[in-house]
Design an enzyme around this catalytic site. Structure first.
Site, PDB file in Angstrom:
ATOM      1  N   ASP A 123     -21.826  15.236  17.398  1.00  0.00           N
ATOM      2  CA  ASP A 123     -21.207  16.297  18.202  1.00  0.00           C
ATOM      3  C   ASP A 123     -21.922  16.473  19.535  1.00  0.00           C
ATOM      4  O   ASP A 123     -21.424  17.182  20.415  1.00  0.00           O
ATOM      5  CB  ASP A 123     -21.271  17.635  17.445  1.00  0.00           C
ATOM      6  CG  ASP A 123     -20.575  17.590  16.097  1.00  0.00           C
ATOM      7  OD1 ASP A 123     -19.619  16.801  15.943  1.00  0.00           O
ATOM      8  OD2 ASP A 123     -20.987  18.339  15.189  1.00  0.00           O
TER       9      ASP A 123
ATOM     10  N   LYS B 120      -5.867  11.159   8.886  1.00  0.00           N
ATOM     11  CA  LYS B 120      -6.107  12.275   7.970  1.00  0.00           C
ATOM     12  C   LYS B 120      -5.064  12.260   6.850  1.00  0.00           C
ATOM     13  O   LYS B 120      -4.152  13.087   6.805  1.00  0.00           O
ATOM     14  CB  LYS B 120      -6.080  13.603   8.728  1.00  0.00           C
ATOM     15  CG  LYS B 120      -7.113  13.711   9.831  1.00  0.00           C
ATOM     16  CD  LYS B 120      -8.536  13.633   9.328  1.00  0.00           C
ATOM     17  CE  LYS B 120      -8.906  14.838   8.503  1.00  0.00           C
ATOM     18  NZ  LYS B 120     -10.348  14.812   8.102  1.00  0.00           N
TER      19      LYS B 120
ATOM     20  N   GLU C 171     -14.551   9.492  18.733  1.00  0.00           N
ATOM     21  CA  GLU C 171     -13.935   9.593  17.412  1.00  0.00           C
ATOM     22  C   GLU C 171     -12.969  10.769  17.439  1.00  0.00           C
ATOM     23  O   GLU C 171     -13.275  11.821  17.996  1.00  0.00           O
ATOM     24  CB  GLU C 171     -15.016   9.829  16.347  1.00  0.00           C
ATOM     25  CG  GLU C 171     -14.503   9.837  14.906  1.00  0.00           C
ATOM     26  CD  GLU C 171     -14.060  11.200  14.393  1.00  0.00           C
ATOM     27  OE1 GLU C 171     -13.482  11.248  13.289  1.00  0.00           O
ATOM     28  OE2 GLU C 171     -14.249  12.226  15.086  1.00  0.00           O
TER      29      GLU C 171
ATOM     30  N   GLU D 258      -9.407   8.417  13.059  1.00  0.00           N
ATOM     31  CA  GLU D 258      -9.396   8.713  11.627  1.00  0.00           C
ATOM     32  C   GLU D 258      -8.013   9.191  11.222  1.00  0.00           C
ATOM     33  O   GLU D 258      -7.504  10.180  11.751  1.00  0.00           O
ATOM     34  CB  GLU D 258     -10.431   9.779  11.266  1.00  0.00           C
ATOM     35  CG  GLU D 258     -10.436  10.061   9.764  1.00  0.00           C
ATOM     36  CD  GLU D 258     -11.340  11.188   9.329  1.00  0.00           C
ATOM     37  OE1 GLU D 258     -11.110  11.731   8.225  1.00  0.00           O
ATOM     38  OE2 GLU D 258     -12.266  11.553  10.084  1.00  0.00           O
TER      39      GLU D 258
ATOM     40  N   ASP E  29      -9.252  12.602  15.220  1.00  0.00           N
ATOM     41  CA  ASP E  29      -8.476  12.693  13.982  1.00  0.00           C
ATOM     42  C   ASP E  29      -6.989  12.807  14.294  1.00  0.00           C
ATOM     43  O   ASP E  29      -6.605  13.511  15.227  1.00  0.00           O
ATOM     44  CB  ASP E  29      -8.888  13.945  13.201  1.00  0.00           C
ATOM     45  CG  ASP E  29     -10.387  14.053  13.023  1.00  0.00           C
ATOM     46  OD1 ASP E  29     -10.923  13.344  12.170  1.00  0.00           O
ATOM     47  OD2 ASP E  29     -11.021  14.839  13.754  1.00  0.00           O
TER      48      ASP E  29
ATOM     49  N   HIS F  63      -8.219  18.045  13.467  1.00  0.00           N
ATOM     50  CA  HIS F  63      -8.944  17.676  12.249  1.00  0.00           C
ATOM     51  C   HIS F  63      -8.340  18.276  10.987  1.00  0.00           C
ATOM     52  O   HIS F  63      -8.151  17.588   9.985  1.00  0.00           O
ATOM     53  CB  HIS F  63     -10.412  18.099  12.358  1.00  0.00           C
ATOM     54  CG  HIS F  63     -11.204  17.779  11.129  1.00  0.00           C
ATOM     55  ND1 HIS F  63     -11.321  18.656  10.059  1.00  0.00           N
ATOM     56  CD2 HIS F  63     -11.908  16.669  10.780  1.00  0.00           C
ATOM     57  CE1 HIS F  63     -12.058  18.094   9.118  1.00  0.00           C
ATOM     58  NE2 HIS F  63     -12.428  16.896   9.529  1.00  0.00           N
TER      59      HIS F  63
ATOM     60  N   HIS G 295     -18.167  12.652  18.300  1.00  0.00           N
ATOM     61  CA  HIS G 295     -17.416  13.112  17.136  1.00  0.00           C
ATOM     62  C   HIS G 295     -16.440  14.232  17.523  1.00  0.00           C
ATOM     63  O   HIS G 295     -16.862  15.334  17.878  1.00  0.00           O
ATOM     64  CB  HIS G 295     -18.415  13.610  16.094  1.00  0.00           C
ATOM     65  CG  HIS G 295     -17.825  14.074  14.825  1.00  0.00           C
ATOM     66  ND1 HIS G 295     -17.955  15.370  14.363  1.00  0.00           N
ATOM     67  CD2 HIS G 295     -17.090  13.420  13.872  1.00  0.00           C
ATOM     68  CE1 HIS G 295     -17.355  15.488  13.198  1.00  0.00           C
ATOM     69  NE2 HIS G 295     -16.820  14.324  12.867  1.00  0.00           N
ATOM     70  N   ARG G 296     -15.145  13.902  17.537  1.00  0.00           N
ATOM     71  CA  ARG G 296     -14.099  14.812  18.022  1.00  0.00           C
ATOM     72  C   ARG G 296     -14.357  15.177  19.491  1.00  0.00           C
ATOM     73  O   ARG G 296     -14.032  16.274  19.940  1.00  0.00           O
ATOM     74  CB  ARG G 296     -14.016  16.073  17.160  1.00  0.00           C
ATOM     75  CG  ARG G 296     -13.932  15.797  15.660  1.00  0.00           C
ATOM     76  CD  ARG G 296     -13.911  17.067  14.832  1.00  0.00           C
ATOM     77  NE  ARG G 296     -14.279  16.774  13.444  1.00  0.00           N
ATOM     78  CZ  ARG G 296     -14.552  17.684  12.521  1.00  0.00           C
ATOM     79  NH1 ARG G 296     -14.494  18.971  12.834  1.00  0.00           N
ATOM     80  NH2 ARG G 296     -14.884  17.341  11.300  1.00  0.00           N
TER      81      ARG G 296
END
Length: 249
Positions: free
Chosen positions: A231, A113, A36, A111, A38, A51, A9-10
């Site tokens: 994370d 945004k 993943e 993702e 953003d 993000h 995640h990120r």
């Protein structure tokens, strides 16, 4: 038995500044199945990985991403907020990331945004970058904004999309299907057996965010969700291996 894929995640964002190359590199080293990240647009229409719409939390800048050119954003410090050792870390563009990612044996979740600022043409801009680097076939496009999902499907009906939500909704999988989404990405507190069954009935992949606690990881593995966003990918992989070892005994 479904093998739940682990998405960083990120990046490995508990170990390095989120959405930066150090975090992505640590995710790769950990053996994450996917990354993943953003995407937002700069003033000069360059997709960048960050993000928040506002710069203040993860950089030494102020104001909004959309009010800066990419060249201006590159001058900001995107690492010191996390630790002094990352003080030379910069915001990167989607293209810079993809030059690295295309050679990695991983999946990608991008993702969009667009739930706060509806960046004009972001779907086409991101799609063209993914196509240019030949990674469309292993990329999922997700968004909280249903319009972004539908716009991406108009560009290419075969690209994998996911509706992203933290809101409890009646017949949620049915709604995601109505958007022509291929997957449903939900906050961990929405996860239960019923949702897993409903998603399977609609032939939707089900992925859960943000899964950092071991007990929650085990729940996801037990229920057989298709993926988790975490994370701490190194821990998620360790617990997944332990879970599968016990399951086959």
């Amino acid at each position: 038995m479904v093998k739940t894929l682990v998405y960083a995640h990120r990046g490995a964002s508990k170990l390095a500044p989120e959405n930066t190359m150090p975090a992505f590199e640590l995710a790769r080293q950990a053996g994450a199945d996917g990354i993943e990240t953003d995407v937002q647009l700069t003033k000069d229409q360059i997709p960048v990985l960050i993000h928040d719409e506002n710069l203040r939390r993860t950089t030494n800048g102020t104001g909004f991403v959309q009010d800066y050119t990419y060249a201006e954003l590159r001058l900001l410090d995107a690492g010191s907020w996390f630790s002094p050792e990352f003080s030379d870390t910069s915001i990167i563009s989607l293209d810079e990331f993809l030059r690295w990612f295309r050679d990695q044996p991983m999946f990608l979740n991008v993702e969009l945004k667009t739930n706060v600022i509806e960046y004009k043409n972001i779907e086409r801009i991101v799609y063209d970058s993914l196509k240019r680097y030949h990674v469309l076939e292993r990329t999922i496009i997700s968004s909280f904004n249903s319009d972004s999902i539908e716009r991406m499907k108009k560009i290419n009906p075969s690209i994998e999309t996911a509706f992203l939500t933290s809101t409890k909704m009646r017949r949620l999988p049915h709604y995601a299907k109505s958007l022509q989404a291929n997957a449903l990405h939900v906050k961990h507190r929405l996860l239960d057996k019923r949702l897993v069954k409903q998603a399977a009935k609609e032939k939707l992949a089900l992925r859960i965010y943000t899964v950092n606690r071991p007990a929650l990881m085990k729940k996801c593995y037990k229920l057989g969700v298709n993926g988790i966003f975490t994370d701490v990918p190194h821990l998620a992989l360790e617990y997944r291996d332990l879970y599968h070892e016990r399951s086959v005994r």
